[in-house]
Design a protein around this motif. Structure first.
Motif, PDB file in Angstrom:
ATOM      1  N   UNK A 183      53.668  -9.296  15.393  1.00 49.33           N
ATOM      2  CA  UNK A 183      53.199  -8.443  16.486  1.00 49.33           C
ATOM      3  C   UNK A 183      52.643  -7.113  15.981  1.00 49.33           C
ATOM      4  N   UNK A 184      52.886  -6.826  14.712  1.00 45.17           N
ATOM      5  CA  UNK A 184      52.409  -5.565  14.152  1.00 45.17           C
ATOM      6  C   UNK A 184      50.921  -5.571  13.861  1.00 45.17           C
ATOM      7  N   UNK A 185      50.257  -6.699  14.165  1.00 46.34           N
ATOM      8  CA  UNK A 185      48.809  -6.739  13.989  1.00 46.34           C
ATOM      9  C   UNK A 185      48.144  -5.666  14.848  1.00 46.34           C
ATOM     10  N   UNK A 186      48.767  -5.386  15.981  1.00 37.75           N
ATOM     11  CA  UNK A 186      48.286  -4.308  16.829  1.00 37.75           C
ATOM     12  C   UNK A 186      48.994  -3.030  16.421  1.00 37.75           C
ATOM     13  N   UNK A 187      48.272  -2.151  15.758  1.00 38.48           N
ATOM     14  CA  UNK A 187      48.867  -0.923  15.235  1.00 38.48           C
ATOM     15  C   UNK A 187      48.963   0.124  16.331  1.00 38.48           C
ATOM     16  N   UNK A 188      50.177   0.567  16.588  1.00 40.49           N
ATOM     17  CA  UNK A 188      50.415   1.621  17.567  1.00 40.49           C
ATOM     18  C   UNK A 188      50.867   2.888  16.843  1.00 40.49           C
ATOM     19  N   UNK A 189      50.848   3.988  17.545  1.00 38.87           N
ATOM     20  CA  UNK A 189      51.293   5.246  16.961  1.00 38.87           C
ATOM     21  C   UNK A 189      52.752   5.154  16.526  1.00 38.87           C
ATOM     22  N   UNK A 190      53.572   4.495  17.351  1.00 36.86           N
ATOM     23  CA  UNK A 190      54.994   4.365  17.047  1.00 36.86           C
ATOM     24  C   UNK A 190      55.221   3.587  15.759  1.00 36.86           C
ATOM     25  N   UNK A 191      54.474   2.492  15.594  1.00 32.09           N
ATOM     26  CA  UNK A 191      54.617   1.676  14.380  1.00 32.09           C
ATOM     27  C   UNK A 191      54.119   2.419  13.156  1.00 32.09           C
ATOM     28  N   UNK A 192      52.989   3.106  13.317  1.00 30.98           N
ATOM     29  CA  UNK A 192      52.442   3.870  12.199  1.00 30.98           C
ATOM     30  C   UNK A 192      53.398   4.988  11.792  1.00 30.98           C
ATOM     31  N   UNK A 193      54.021   5.619  12.786  1.00 28.42           N
ATOM     32  CA  UNK A 193      54.970   6.697  12.501  1.00 28.42           C
ATOM     33  C   UNK A 193      56.191   6.158  11.766  1.00 28.42           C
ATOM     34  N   UNK A 194      56.674   5.003  12.194  1.00 25.99           N
ATOM     35  CA  UNK A 194      57.857   4.416  11.556  1.00 25.99           C
ATOM     36  C   UNK A 194      57.581   4.054  10.104  1.00 25.99           C
ATOM     37  N   UNK A 195      56.434   3.473   9.838  1.00 26.27           N
ATOM     38  CA  UNK A 195      56.097   3.105   8.464  1.00 26.27           C
ATOM     39  C   UNK A 195      55.906   4.353   7.611  1.00 26.27           C
ATOM     40  N   UNK A 196      55.282   5.372   8.190  1.00 23.14           N
ATOM     41  CA  UNK A 196      55.093   6.630   7.460  1.00 23.14           C
ATOM     42  C   UNK A 196      56.438   7.249   7.112  1.00 23.14           C
ATOM     43  N   UNK A 197      57.336   7.290   8.088  1.00 29.16           N
ATOM     44  CA  UNK A 197      58.668   7.846   7.846  1.00 29.16           C
ATOM     45  C   UNK A 197      59.428   7.032   6.798  1.00 29.16           C
ATOM     46  N   UNK A 198      59.250   5.712   6.822  1.00 28.40           N
ATOM     47  CA  UNK A 198      59.924   4.847   5.851  1.00 28.40           C
ATOM     48  C   UNK A 198      59.464   5.166   4.430  1.00 28.40           C
ATOM     49  N   UNK A 199      58.163   5.294   4.246  1.00 27.66           N
ATOM     50  CA  UNK A 199      57.624   5.574   2.915  1.00 27.66           C
ATOM     51  C   UNK A 199      58.006   6.973   2.453  1.00 27.66           C
ATOM     52  N   UNK A 200      57.904   7.946   3.348  1.00 24.72           N
ATOM     53  CA  UNK A 200      58.272   9.319   2.989  1.00 24.72           C
ATOM     54  C   UNK A 200      59.754   9.394   2.638  1.00 24.72           C
ATOM     55  N   UNK A 201      60.602   8.741   3.446  1.00 23.49           N
ATOM     56  CA  UNK A 201      62.042   8.750   3.171  1.00 23.49           C
ATOM     57  C   UNK A 201      62.348   8.112   1.821  1.00 23.49           C
ATOM     58  N   UNK A 202      61.687   6.991   1.539  1.00 24.66           N
ATOM     59  CA  UNK A 202      61.893   6.324   0.262  1.00 24.66           C
ATOM     60  C   UNK A 202      61.480   7.189  -0.916  1.00 24.66           C
ATOM     61  N   UNK A 203      60.333   7.846  -0.769  1.00 23.25           N
ATOM     62  CA  UNK A 203      59.832   8.697  -1.848  1.00 23.25           C
ATOM     63  C   UNK A 203      60.746   9.899  -2.082  1.00 23.25           C
ATOM     64  N   UNK A 204      61.329  10.432  -1.008  1.00 27.05           N
ATOM     65  CA  UNK A 204      62.230  11.572  -1.153  1.00 27.05           C
ATOM     66  C   UNK A 204      63.560  11.153  -1.769  1.00 27.05           C
ATOM     67  N   UNK A 205      64.096  10.041  -1.295  1.00 26.25           N
ATOM     68  CA  UNK A 205      65.400   9.573  -1.768  1.00 26.25           C
ATOM     69  C   UNK A 205      65.381   9.251  -3.253  1.00 26.25           C
ATOM     70  N   UNK A 206      64.283   8.682  -3.753  1.00 22.67           N
ATOM     71  CA  UNK A 206      64.248   8.279  -5.166  1.00 22.67           C
ATOM     72  C   UNK A 206      64.356   9.469  -6.109  1.00 22.67           C
ATOM     73  N   UNK A 207      64.032  10.668  -5.591  1.00 27.44           N
ATOM     74  CA  UNK A 207      64.130  11.860  -6.428  1.00 27.44           C
ATOM     75  C   UNK A 207      65.577  12.288  -6.673  1.00 27.44           C
ATOM     76  N   UNK A 208      66.483  11.935  -5.761  1.00 31.17           N
ATOM     77  CA  UNK A 208      67.851  12.464  -5.826  1.00 31.17           C
ATOM     78  C   UNK A 208      68.556  12.131  -7.145  1.00 31.17           C
ATOM     79  N   UNK A 209      68.714  10.850  -7.506  1.00 29.98           N
ATOM     80  CA  UNK A 209      69.367  10.560  -8.788  1.00 29.98           C
ATOM     81  C   UNK A 209      68.533  11.031  -9.983  1.00 29.98           C
ATOM     82  N   UNK A 210      67.213  11.054  -9.809  1.00 28.21           N
ATOM     83  CA  UNK A 210      66.344  11.516 -10.892  1.00 28.21           C
ATOM     84  C   UNK A 210      66.565  12.985 -11.198  1.00 28.21           C
ATOM     85  N   UNK A 211      66.669  13.788 -10.154  1.00 21.90           N
ATOM     86  CA  UNK A 211      66.894  15.228 -10.324  1.00 21.90           C
ATOM     87  C   UNK A 211      68.278  15.495 -10.902  1.00 21.90           C
TER      88      UNK A 211
END
Length: 203
Positions: free
Chosen positions: A109-137
């Motif tokens: 159903x994600x073939x139809x891109x909505x603002x909510x879906x785009x926001x969730x994916x953006x938040x997922x990627x940003x959260x992942x990128x931030x979290x990976x820094x923690x053990x590295x730092x």
């Protein structure tokens, strides 16, 4: 069900291989090079979604841990984990897991891109990128203190942030901007292969 499991395993292996290939792409900048493997781990986590999203990153890390030259610059082995940037390796797995959980399981159903879906994916990627820094730092700060790398006029946190965080933010922003539309485009395609056939067979 066997076909689904085999196909899922194939995708996990494929994504792990893509992450491994990323080891040949790096830009040396100070102690911590700019690499693509961080965003590839996060992206594959988002594509598969859920706990399975971390499977390709886990497979990649295991391959390097047993000595295969799949880490940045074609390195491998336990020595990389014990080095100044070793903390980023478990960070890849943790970031992929968090990104996958936030993104959730992909759906056709994600073939139809909505603002909510785009926001969730953006938040997922940003959260992942931030979290990976923690053990590295944490690992880099520990190494810097032990190696006497911290200048007298700086705190260990300031030195660590300047060495392995702040210079890489612009690049990570660019990676994220590119990864979001890729994830939005590919998630429903993967869902069609991995999940829709099972539902059709149950009708």
């Amino acid at each position: 069900m066997k076909n689904k499991t085999a196909l899922l395993s194939a995708f996990i292996a494929l994504f792990a291989a893509i992450i491994c290939v990323g080891c040949f792409i790096k830009i040396p900048v100070g102690v911590v090079p700019i690499v693509l493997q961080n965003i590839l781990c996060i992206l594959t986590g988002v594509l598969l979604g859920g706990f399975l999203g971390s499977a390709p990153a886990a497979l990649f890390l295991l391959a390097g841990l047993i000595g295969l030259p799949v880490y940045s610059g074609g390195s491998g082995g336990i020595a990389v984990w014990l080095g100044p940037t070793g903390g980023f390796l478990p960070g890849y797995l943790l970031g992929a897991l968090v990104a996958g959980l936030v993104a959730g399981k992909a759906s056709v159903t994600e073939k139809k891109i909505t603002f909510k879906k785009a926001l969730r994916i953006t938040l997922a990627i940003v959260a992942g990128m931030l979290i990976l820094y923690v053990p590295g730092v944490i690992r880099f700060a520990y190494w810097a203190l032990g190696a006497g790398k911290v200048p007298a006029d700086k705190s260990v946190l300031a030195y660590t942030m300047g060495a392995c965080v702040l210079p890489y933010i612009p690049g990570d922003i660019i990676k994220t901007v590119v990864a979001v539309p890729v994830a939005l485009k590919l998630r429903p395609v993967l869902a069609q292969y991995l999940y829709s056939s099972v539902k059709e067979g149950q009708k």
